[in-house]
Structure formats: structure tokens, C-alpha cells
Design a protein around this motif. Structure first.
Motif, mmCIF file in Angstrom:
data_model
loop_
_atom_site.group_PDB
_atom_site.id
_atom_site.type_symbol
_atom_site.label_atom_id
_atom_site.label_comp_id
_atom_site.label_asym_id
_atom_site.label_seq_id
_atom_site.Cartn_x
_atom_site.Cartn_y
_atom_site.Cartn_z
ATOM 1 N N LYS A 43 0.854 -1.177 0.000
ATOM 2 C CA LYS A 43 0.000 0.000 0.000
ATOM 3 C C LYS A 43 0.903 1.244 0.000
ATOM 4 N N LYS A 44 0.308 2.363 -0.382
ATOM 5 C CA LYS A 44 1.110 3.584 -0.557
ATOM 6 C C LYS A 44 1.663 4.152 0.754
ATOM 7 N N ARG A 45 0.992 3.876 1.876
ATOM 8 C CA ARG A 45 1.507 4.397 3.134
ATOM 9 C C ARG A 45 2.879 3.791 3.435
ATOM 10 N N LEU B 227 5.493 5.184 1.048
ATOM 11 C CA LEU B 227 5.945 6.535 1.377
ATOM 12 C C LEU B 227 6.928 6.510 2.544
ATOM 13 N N HIS C 30 5.535 4.025 -9.268
ATOM 14 C CA HIS C 30 4.649 5.024 -8.670
ATOM 15 C C HIS C 30 5.224 6.438 -8.743
#
Lengths: 223, 223
Positions: B50-52, B55, B77
């Protein structure tokens, strides 16, 4: 931040599902017909797609929906939203943080956030007041089969707790079918987000009109 | 477009693997140790995250690698690359098209593209000459276990064909282990990209030094 939230009509919020719609072409056809029939927002959500398919489908959806003045929201992928100049992005609690999404999109786009508890909802209210987000999704309000990593279903009194003393617009999501709309509107939700109540229906227009009639009736009853 | 390709040292290009490195913390530790030992580029690749998590891990990697002057490339991404101001993005043939990646990143970032055939390589050469991409990945040159959707292995004469009359820098990828480097450098590749030849090794420094020694020896032999 002095940004004011953007107005967004959450009344009937369609989340497209690739499987139920039969792929990209079916999603565009469903979105177009539903938007022409009164859906107020459309979200593209396709967790398993590669970005090439995302970009192509989002481009087609944007062209179809812009003609009908219905905003297109991109789930999760800020880069796709930037590439096609979408109307906004919706993120979940495990996606990119909303403040980072806002920074990348700038002030003139819609940012939505999923909340699955009162604690998350109260955090979101502060983000709304700070101009970071424009609305929240609240759910799942019913068991859902279209989101594999869904959180536990919210109790009705949890939803009632969220609706007290809040400014931020909220759309209910999760397992919402025809016949299940009125109680959510009566609880104070600004609208309902649906997947299988429209995607894959034999007659998308009939399904959309049925849901809208429930919303309008419930609003009439609460006025 | 008058943009000139950015210089990038492709000699030893580490692609991080979440499973082999033991998650985010292991990836940061591996990248830091490998970069301190001579790896020239690091790519973060995590198709299932997931993007969390993307990041958070990308932020930690950037801080670690910036101190060592080793560029950090984000796989797929663009939004993560924008969020952390990464040095560049690497895309495959099913990801966002390279010209769209360039448009979103601007001229001062590295864009890399995977090519799995001579046709794709020749298209990439034109993109390089147009200032859209800065380098290509060429592969898989050997069977690989770390990329589930890998293309068929390239024949050696296909790779030789790519290396003729080309301007664009190219890094070989796919199943490259210690002992398999020299022939690729001799064929004209600018470097080798590795995953399991470094990720998960008991001594990352020893593994990195061994690969670098092969590269330097092969270059010495071809001069």
C-alpha cells in the motif's frame, strides 16, 4: 492553510468495480449511463490493475463524465489523477496520507478519505477544518463483498456518534443496496456510495433511478 | 524536446526486494550497506505494498542514500517519487507510459524503462533521443525468481542486436548472480541490475564488492 473545502454533491456516489462491470469498456459504459441517470460522483477503483490500464480507462471516463458535469475521483493513485487532470483522489487509511495528497494535487481538487471508526472520523474532521480533505467515506455500514480488505462493519450507534457536531460531508459505503438507503440518510449521511447496487445491473438507469428515489424520499421525510 | 539525458552510473544497480530483505527496515539497512560498499543506483520495488508503506520506506531510503550520493529510483509510482522528491522513476511496458512519467516529473529527474525485446529497445532508443528516458533495463537475461510477471528470457544474440548502434545507456536485469556478470559487460551493457545477488545475503558488503570486482575486471578485459 486558508483553503476552503470544495463543494461536492455526495448524494449518489458510484464506485466502479472492474469485475462487476466486465472490464474497462463496461466501466465506462456503466459510468456514462449512471451519470446520465443522476449519479452525482464517480470513483475509479481497480486495486489489481497496472498503471497503463488505469491511465487508459481514466482518460476515457474523464471524457465521458466531463460532458455530464459529473466529477471523476481516482482511488489511491495520485499520479493517475495528475496525469488525466481528474477532479480528485480518494484515499484509505493505508494509502498516501491525505496531507501529502493535498500537497501533490493543489487546492483546486477534491480529496476524500475513508474512515472506519469514530477516532478516524474525528481526525478527519480536523483535516476538513484545515482544508486538507473535502469529504469522508464512512463504513462499511453493511457487510460487503466487493472490497477484500474491508474493515469490520460499523455499529449504527458508531455512525450516529460520527454524525453529531460535525462539519465535514460524509458518504456511507459498504454493502449498500436498494432498500437500505433511507435509514442512512435519516442518520444524517450526505449520501450513499454504491458498487454492486449499480455495477453489473441489467438496467443501470433503473437501478440508479431507484436509489435516487430512496434518497429523495428519505430527505423529504426528514424535512 | 531539447532536454538532454541525465548522466547515471548504471554499473551496479540494486533493486530492493521486500521479501528477501525482510521488510522495510531490512530494505533500508541493505540499501545503506550496499551503497556504502559501491552500489551505484538503488531502486525501490514493492508491487504488493500500500502507498503508506511505500511513502514511509521511500522517505527513509532517500535520507540514507542522499548521504552517500547514490540516486534512489522509484518503481512504477510517480506519485511516491513526487512526494519524496526521489531521483527518478522506473517503469515497465504495462506501467504509465514514459512520456507521461516525464511530463509529471519534469526534466531534472531520471526516467528508466524496461525493455524485453529488440522492438521495445528500438522504441526506447527514440525516446532517449527525444529526451523522454535516461536509460533502459534489458532483460530478463537469465531466469528470475523475484519477478512474478517476468517476460521470457532474452537470447544472447537479441542482446547483441540491441547493443549495436545505440546511444541509450542499458542495464541488464534478471537472474544475475555472482559469476554471471562478465559476459554481460563484454556484450556492451553499461551495468547490471541485481536483486537476490545482494538482497538477503549474509554479508551485503562482501556480495557487493564481489560483483563490483567482476564488473571492473570485465571492463579491464574489454579495453
Amino acid at each position: 492553510m486558508s483553503r476552503q473545502a470544495l463543494p461536492i454533491d455526495l448524494s449518489l456516489y458510484l464506485v466502479l468495480d472492474p469485475d462487476l462491470c466486465g472490464g474497462s469498456a463496461g466501466m465506462v459504459a456503466t459510468a456514462q449511463q449512471a451519470a446520465a441517470s443522476g449519479v452525482t460522483v464517480v470513483q475509479l477503483r481497480a486495486p489489481n490493475w497496472k498503471k497503463r490500464q488505469w491511465l487508459e480507462t481514466a482518460t476515457a471516463l474523464k471524457a465521458a463524465l466531463a460532458l455530464l458535469n459529473v466529477p471523476l475521483i481516482i482511488n489511491d493513485h495520485v499520479d493517475i489523477a495528475l496525469a488525466i487532470d481528474a477532479d480528485g483522489v480518494h484515499v484509505g487509511q493505508q494509502d498516501m496520507p491525505a496531507d501529502e495528497v493535498r500537497r501533490l494535487l493543489g487546492p483546486n481538487k477534491i480529496v476524500g478519505l475513508s474512515t472506519n471508526s469514530l477516532v478516524q472520523f474525528n481526525e478527519a474532521e480536523l483535516m476538513y477544518q484545515a482544508g486538507i480533505i473535502d469529504y469522508v467515506g464512512v463504513g462499511p455500514v453493511y457487510p460487503t463483498g466487493t472490497k477484500k480488505d474491508a474493515s469490520p462493519v460499523l455499529a449504527s450507534d458508531e455512525v450516529n456518534g460520527m454524525m453529531q457536531n460535525r462539519c465535514l460531508p460524509a458518504v456511507a459505503i459498504g454493502g449498500i443496496q436498494a432498500g437500505k438507503v433511507a435509514s442512512l440518510i435519516a442518520q444524517g449521511l450526505n449520501g450513499v456510495a454504491v458498487v454492486s447496487a449499480i455495477c453489473g445491473k441489467a438496467d443501470v438507469t433503473v437501478a440508479t433511478h431507484g436509489l435516487l428515489a430512496e434518497i429523495h424520499a428519505a430527505r423529504g421525510n426528514t424535512q
